[in-house]
Motif scaffolding. Structure first.
Motif, short mmCIF file in Angstrom:
data_model
loop_
_atom_site.label_atom_id
_atom_site.label_comp_id
_atom_site.label_asym_id
_atom_site.label_seq_id
_atom_site.Cartn_x
_atom_site.Cartn_y
_atom_site.Cartn_z
N LEU A 1 -3.08 1.37 9.16
CA LEU A 1 -3.08 0.73 7.84
C LEU A 1 -2.62 -0.72 7.92
O LEU A 1 -3.14 -1.59 7.22
N SER B 1 0.83 -1.20 0.00
CA SER B 1 0.00 0.00 0.00
C SER B 1 0.87 1.25 0.00
O SER B 1 2.03 1.22 0.44
N PHE C 1 -5.43 6.06 0.64
CA PHE C 1 -4.51 4.94 0.44
C PHE C 1 -4.95 4.08 -0.73
O PHE C 1 -6.13 4.08 -1.12
N TYR D 1 0.19 5.56 0.95
CA TYR D 1 -0.79 6.41 1.60
C TYR D 1 -0.32 7.86 1.61
O TYR D 1 0.87 8.16 1.51
#
Length: 509
Positions: free
Chosen positions: A372, A287, A307, A289
């Motif tokens: 996250l 990911s 994200f 963000y």
């Protein structure tokens, strides 16, 4: 049967009289006496006279509308001689026991004597699979793979539900998490104040944008879909708030996707602010963000987190090549943030969440990363497969005319990567839980099987042309196929102006 006639030495294709059982009547059928040893009986055909008028009455009855249509009942219609001029279903469809299935693709209105030579494709199964399903297509559809709507594919909604269940774990990553209020009066599409004067004019979450379209504002908890591009958008009014966008984009026709949040904070120009960015990896998930935080304004802290998450191995993701902020705040009031991902991403999640803390404490970059990580931990066990192959029957075929390569060239580009050739796929579901009767020559892993399958229902309300036997072969209004080339979600015009002839071969030892 045609097989017995062939075994007796007859080698000429044509119309013959057979008696499937001692108690059945004599019936006229077309027999193919040549393919893979011959002995094949034409039991049905699927046909469209007018792709733009196929919802009108009198256009054949093999169309599936209620789940109990002619694929599974004992109705008969049409004539064997006119099998390429209209839908046809013979008593042999249900009373002639067979082991294998064959399909021919033949131009509309061709005479029976031309079928064998004019077929663009001929392919057949050779593993005697039909023995396991009652020996007829009628039995297969009525007893084993009924054409009835099932529970809709949940997709991104199932992930959102999972995140809602672990909200306490996510909140624990933020010390003193502040449970803001959803106190907007009237329609629930923003946070009015949030409690503690987090906002003055409301957190107008969220707007989304697909490609060059205009921004669309969401109403909390309502689901939005763009089935053409495989996009689903969901949101939840929990703690924290989530908005998630699943981007299928399997044709990779859309380059950019955007999320926008507008809000008037209660900071009134006081307090401090910061921007964070970075990346997080958890198992197969990756990911990136970007976050914007406002704190120390005598109000609960606000932290907007944007994200995207990809999983190349598990989801077949093509990650974005860009993650930009074409609009981004520089103060503590009147926030106007836009996050944009580009590079024609495929099979990724694009999302937004609202973190908060009590008593003016800062939501730090470390807090964002911890939240996250917990989110990705929950997502890691999910797989996106709206084709539901475990509820279908997929049988490999051998080509007598055509090949895998030739079949691929006939598959619309928008679904080509999700439609491997060399199969007959019985009962392919779309995301709405609506089954298509069969996918000729291909296996559908696509979320829009109507582009390549037959006997289904249009599930895109704005595409009024898509219904009937060839439910989505005409594609959408922006598709412009030629006579020989497919385009977008559409089959070629020649494919649309064709009939599918369905054969079975009597059981053999």
């Amino acid at each position: 049967s045609c097989f017995e006639i062939r075994s007796a030495g007859e080698t000429t294709n044509g119309i013959y009289t057979i008696k499937p059982s001692p108690t059945s009547a004599n019936i006229e059928v077309y027999c193919d006496m040549n393919t893979a040893g011959g002995g094949w009986t034409l039991v049905a055909s699927v046909h469209e006279n007018n792709i733009n008028g196929k919802c009108t009455s009198g256009n054949g009855y093999i169309i599936l509308l209620t789940g109990t249509g002619s694929w599974s009942n004992f109705n008969v219609f049409g004539s064997v001689e006119g099998a390429t001029s209209g839908d046809y279903k013979s008593p042999a469809y249900y009373n002639l026991l067979g082991s294998d299935v064959m399909i021919w693709h033949v131009p509309n209105d061709a005479e029976s004597g031309q079928w064998a030579d004019s077929a663009t494709f001929k392919y057949y199964t050779d593993n005697r699979f039909l023995n396991n399903y009652g020996g007829t297509l009628q039995s297969l559809y009525s007893k084993y793979f009924p054409l009835k709507p099932e529970t809709a594919y949940e997709g991104i909604a199932s992930i959102l539900a999972a995140l809602n269940r672990v909200e306490p774990d996510i909140r624990r990553t933020i010390p003193d998490f502040y449970n803001y209020n959803y106190d907007h009066s009237g329609i629930q599409n923003s946070i009015g104040d949030g409690g503690g004067d987090m906002y003055d004019t409301g957190n107008k979450v969220v707007f989304y944008k697909i490609g060059g379209n205009a921004f669309q504002r969401i109403t909390y908890t309502r689901k939005y879909e763009d089935l053409v591009n495989g996009v689903e958008i969901v949101s939840s009014t929990g703690h924290p708030f989530f908005m998630l966008m699943w981007i299928g984009n399997h044709a990779r026709a859309v380059d950019t996707f955007q999320i926008k949040v507008e809000s008037g904070t209660g900071a009134d120009g006081s307090g401090r602010h910061a921007t964070y960015s970075g990346s997080v990896v958890y198992e197969d998930l990756s990911s990136s963000y970007k976050a914007y935080s406002v704190w120390d304004a005598n109000d609960p802290t606000i932290c907007e987190v944007y994200f995207h998450i990809s999983n190349p191995r598990g989801w077949g993701s093509v990650a974005p090549t860009s993650f930009e902020t074409p609009s981004w705040s520089s103060g503590t009031d009147n926030l106007n943030n836009v996050a944009s991902i580009g590079g024609s991403p495929e099979s990724v999640i694009f999302g937004y969440t609202l973190l908060s803390r009590d008593d003016d404490f800062q939501v730090t970059n470390s807090h964002v990363r911890a939240a996250l990580t917990r989110i990705m931990q929950e997502i890691s066990s999910f797989h996106f497969n709206c084709s539901r192959l475990n509820e279908s029957l997929v049988v490999p075929v051998q080509f007598d005319v055509g090949s895998n390569e030739a079949m691929t060239s006939h598959i619309p580009p928008a679904v080509r990567e999700r439609a491997p050739p060399g199969f007959i796929h019985f009962r392919a579901f779309d995301p709405k839980g609506v089954p298509n009767a069969l996918c000729p020559g291909v296996r559908s892993d696509s979320c829009r099987p109507s582009s390549i399958c037959v006997g289904g229902i249009n599930t895109i309300p704005t595409n009024t042309r898509a219904c009937g036997d060839f439910a989505g072969w005409d594609g959408i209004s922006s598709d412009h196929p030629t006579d020989t080339e497919p385009a977008g979600h559409a089959k070629s015009k020649n494919d649309v102006a064709s009939s599918l002839l369905l054969f079975t071969r009597s059981r053999v030892s």
